[in-house]
Design a protein around this motif. Structure first.
Motif, PDB file in Angstrom:
ATOM      1  N   LEU A 187      31.371  56.251 -60.159  1.00 18.56           N
ATOM      2  CA  LEU A 187      32.146  55.512 -61.153  1.00 18.56           C
ATOM      3  C   LEU A 187      33.354  54.836 -60.509  1.00 18.56           C
ATOM      4  N   SER A 188      33.983  55.520 -59.545  1.00 27.66           N
ATOM      5  CA  SER A 188      35.113  54.915 -58.822  1.00 27.66           C
ATOM      6  C   SER A 188      34.666  53.660 -58.098  1.00 27.66           C
ATOM      7  N   VAL A 189      33.463  53.705 -57.533  1.00 28.04           N
ATOM      8  CA  VAL A 189      32.930  52.538 -56.830  1.00 28.04           C
ATOM      9  C   VAL A 189      32.694  51.388 -57.803  1.00 28.04           C
ATOM     10  N   GLN A 190      32.189  51.712 -58.991  1.00 26.52           N
ATOM     11  CA  GLN A 190      31.911  50.670 -59.979  1.00 26.52           C
ATOM     12  C   GLN A 190      33.174  49.965 -60.454  1.00 26.52           C
ATOM     13  N   PHE A 191      34.308  50.643 -60.364  1.00 26.03           N
ATOM     14  CA  PHE A 191      35.567  50.046 -60.797  1.00 26.03           C
ATOM     15  C   PHE A 191      36.208  49.180 -59.706  1.00 26.03           C
ATOM     16  N   LEU A 192      35.616  49.110 -58.524  1.00 31.11           N
ATOM     17  CA  LEU A 192      36.146  48.246 -57.477  1.00 31.11           C
ATOM     18  C   LEU A 192      36.037  46.784 -57.910  1.00 31.11           C
ATOM     19  N   SER A 193      37.057  46.007 -57.594  1.00 33.58           N
ATOM     20  CA  SER A 193      37.001  44.570 -57.889  1.00 33.58           C
ATOM     21  C   SER A 193      36.057  43.894 -56.900  1.00 33.58           C
ATOM     22  N   SER A 194      35.704  42.658 -57.172  1.00 41.93           N
ATOM     23  CA  SER A 194      34.816  41.929 -56.268  1.00 41.93           C
ATOM     24  C   SER A 194      35.448  41.788 -54.881  1.00 41.93           C
ATOM     25  N   LYS A 195      36.765  41.615 -54.848  1.00 38.50           N
ATOM     26  CA  LYS A 195      37.468  41.509 -53.566  1.00 38.50           C
ATOM     27  C   LYS A 195      37.414  42.832 -52.811  1.00 38.50           C
ATOM     28  N   GLU A 196      37.595  43.931 -53.519  1.00 35.29           N
ATOM     29  CA  GLU A 196      37.561  45.249 -52.888  1.00 35.29           C
ATOM     30  C   GLU A 196      36.156  45.589 -52.411  1.00 35.29           C
ATOM     31  N   LYS A 197      35.137  45.154 -53.151  1.00 35.48           N
ATOM     32  CA  LYS A 197      33.766  45.378 -52.713  1.00 35.48           C
ATOM     33  C   LYS A 197      33.468  44.614 -51.430  1.00 35.48           C
ATOM     34  N   GLN A 198      34.041  43.411 -51.305  1.00 33.74           N
ATOM     35  CA  GLN A 198      33.866  42.641 -50.079  1.00 33.74           C
ATOM     36  C   GLN A 198      34.578  43.332 -48.917  1.00 33.74           C
ATOM     37  N   VAL A 199      35.749  43.894 -49.186  1.00 34.47           N
ATOM     38  CA  VAL A 199      36.480  44.648 -48.158  1.00 34.47           C
ATOM     39  C   VAL A 199      35.644  45.837 -47.700  1.00 34.47           C
ATOM     40  N   CYS A 200      35.023  46.524 -48.647  1.00 34.71           N
ATOM     41  CA  CYS A 200      34.167  47.661 -48.326  1.00 34.71           C
ATOM     42  C   CYS A 200      33.004  47.223 -47.437  1.00 34.71           C
ATOM     43  N   SER A 201      32.397  46.096 -47.774  1.00 37.25           N
ATOM     44  CA  SER A 201      31.301  45.559 -46.976  1.00 37.25           C
ATOM     45  C   SER A 201      31.773  45.210 -45.568  1.00 37.25           C
ATOM     46  N   ASP A 202      32.954  44.616 -45.462  1.00 43.24           N
ATOM     47  CA  ASP A 202      33.512  44.267 -44.146  1.00 43.24           C
ATOM     48  C   ASP A 202      33.779  45.515 -43.311  1.00 43.24           C
ATOM     49  N   LEU A 203      34.244  46.573 -43.960  1.00 41.95           N
ATOM     50  CA  LEU A 203      34.524  47.821 -43.253  1.00 41.95           C
ATOM     51  C   LEU A 203      33.238  48.400 -42.664  1.00 41.95           C
ATOM     52  N   PHE A 204      32.175  48.390 -43.429  1.00 35.86           N
ATOM     53  CA  PHE A 204      30.902  48.907 -42.917  1.00 35.86           C
ATOM     54  C   PHE A 204      30.374  48.037 -41.783  1.00 35.86           C
ATOM     55  N   HIS A 205      30.620  46.751 -41.858  1.00 38.48           N
ATOM     56  CA  HIS A 205      30.210  45.855 -40.767  1.00 38.48           C
ATOM     57  C   HIS A 205      30.950  46.228 -39.482  1.00 38.48           C
ATOM     58  N   LYS A 206      32.239  46.534 -39.595  1.00 30.97           N
ATOM     59  CA  LYS A 206      33.023  46.936 -38.424  1.00 30.97           C
ATOM     60  C   LYS A 206      32.530  48.263 -37.864  1.00 30.97           C
ATOM     61  N   LEU A 207      32.200  49.185 -38.758  1.00 38.83           N
ATOM     62  CA  LEU A 207      31.698  50.483 -38.309  1.00 38.83           C
ATOM     63  C   LEU A 207      30.360  50.324 -37.582  1.00 38.83           C
ATOM     64  N   LYS A 208      29.512  49.452 -38.084  1.00 41.83           N
ATOM     65  CA  LYS A 208      28.225  49.210 -37.431  1.00 41.83           C
ATOM     66  C   LYS A 208      28.408  48.558 -36.067  1.00 41.83           C
ATOM     67  N   SER A 209      29.327  47.609 -36.004  1.00 42.74           N
ATOM     68  CA  SER A 209      29.575  46.923 -34.732  1.00 42.74           C
ATOM     69  C   SER A 209      30.106  47.889 -33.683  1.00 42.74           C
ATOM     70  N   SER A 210      30.969  48.798 -34.097  1.00 40.93           N
ATOM     71  CA  SER A 210      31.536  49.766 -33.150  1.00 40.93           C
ATOM     72  C   SER A 210      30.487  50.765 -32.678  1.00 40.93           C
TER      73      SER A 210
END
Length: 238
Positions: A187-210
């Motif tokens: 439910l906390s994830v569902q309350f993320l704004s579209s901008k925050e969801k994009q930030v989350c996606s960017d974070l996972f991209h960085k983790l994958k790259s590392s």
């Protein structure tokens, strides 16, 4: 001539104590009905994933928010609130930094203390990022066992993404994993704004790259964890 005896004073008087109890019972029943009814509409609006989550929200409708000074240290939670956390509990432990600081008295003991310190003492990305890594993923999982305060998850993900360093990838992954232990994390994830969801996606991209520089065995293990976490953070369909 009628032989009916006159009614006594006791027979004519009302039992006000009994009436008062019945009135209170009726009022309590009415309050409970509307409280649970509101909880049902709230659960539907939140688009809970399972009927069990729907039932939990209705059953907990009588609970009040924590007040300042409330202490959760002696409360034992036997309810398996988060199926995702249980699913991943057999995964190999993730490395974290600042283990020697996790026992310090100045670190938060619950979500309320975390939110207070976060807003009062950690107002820059650098400070927030360091604070999260000092606490560490496992400790954060305990701190947020009951819930993550509304809006706080987005702030945490933003700090992790903007402050990310490849040298901290294991510690950041531990934090990302630890947060999923929170009650009703989906439910906390569902309350993320579209901008925050994009930030989350960017974070996972960085983790994958590392993770690209890891050995084949370690890299595959971490990639599997990232894939599972992406589903929990609703970045991938299950």
């Amino acid at each position: 001539m009628s032989t009916q005896k006159p009614r006594s004073h006791d027979e004519d008087s009302l039992n006000f104590d009994k009436l008062e109890k019945e009135l209170h019972a009726a009022v309590d029943a009415d309050k409970r009905y509307w409280r649970e009814n509101d909880a049902k509409f709230r659960a539907v609006g939140q688009k809970v994933e399972t009927y069990e989550e729907f039932q939990d929200i209705v059953k907990a409708s009588h609970l009040k928010p924590l007040e300042k000074g409330d202490n959760l240290n002696n409360i034992v939670f036997d309810q398996p609130w988060n199926s995702h956390a249980i699913k991943m509990k057999n995964a190999a432990p993730l490395k974290s930094t600042g283990s020697d600081l996790q026992q310090a008295n100045n670190l938060p003991k619950n979500g309320q203390e975390f939110a207070r310190d976060w807003r009062r003492h950690h107002k820059t990305v650098e400070s927030q990022y360091d604070y999260l890594l000092k606490i560490g993923g496992p400790r954060l999982g305990e701190i947020f066992k009951t819930e993550i305060s509304f809006g706080l998850l987005g702030d945490i993900l933003t700090a992790l993404c903007q402050g990310f360093s490849n040298s901290d990838s294991s510690a950041v992954l531990a934090v990302v994993h630890g947060l999923t232990s929170a009650n009703r994390f989906s439910l906390s994830v569902q309350f993320l704004s579209s901008k925050e969801k994009q930030v989350c996606s960017d974070l996972f991209h960085k983790l994958k790259s590392s993770n690209e520089n890891q050995t084949e065995a370690d890299g595959k293990h971490i990639q599997d964890q990232l894939n599972e976490l992406e589903k929990i953070y609703q970045l991938k369909s299950k």
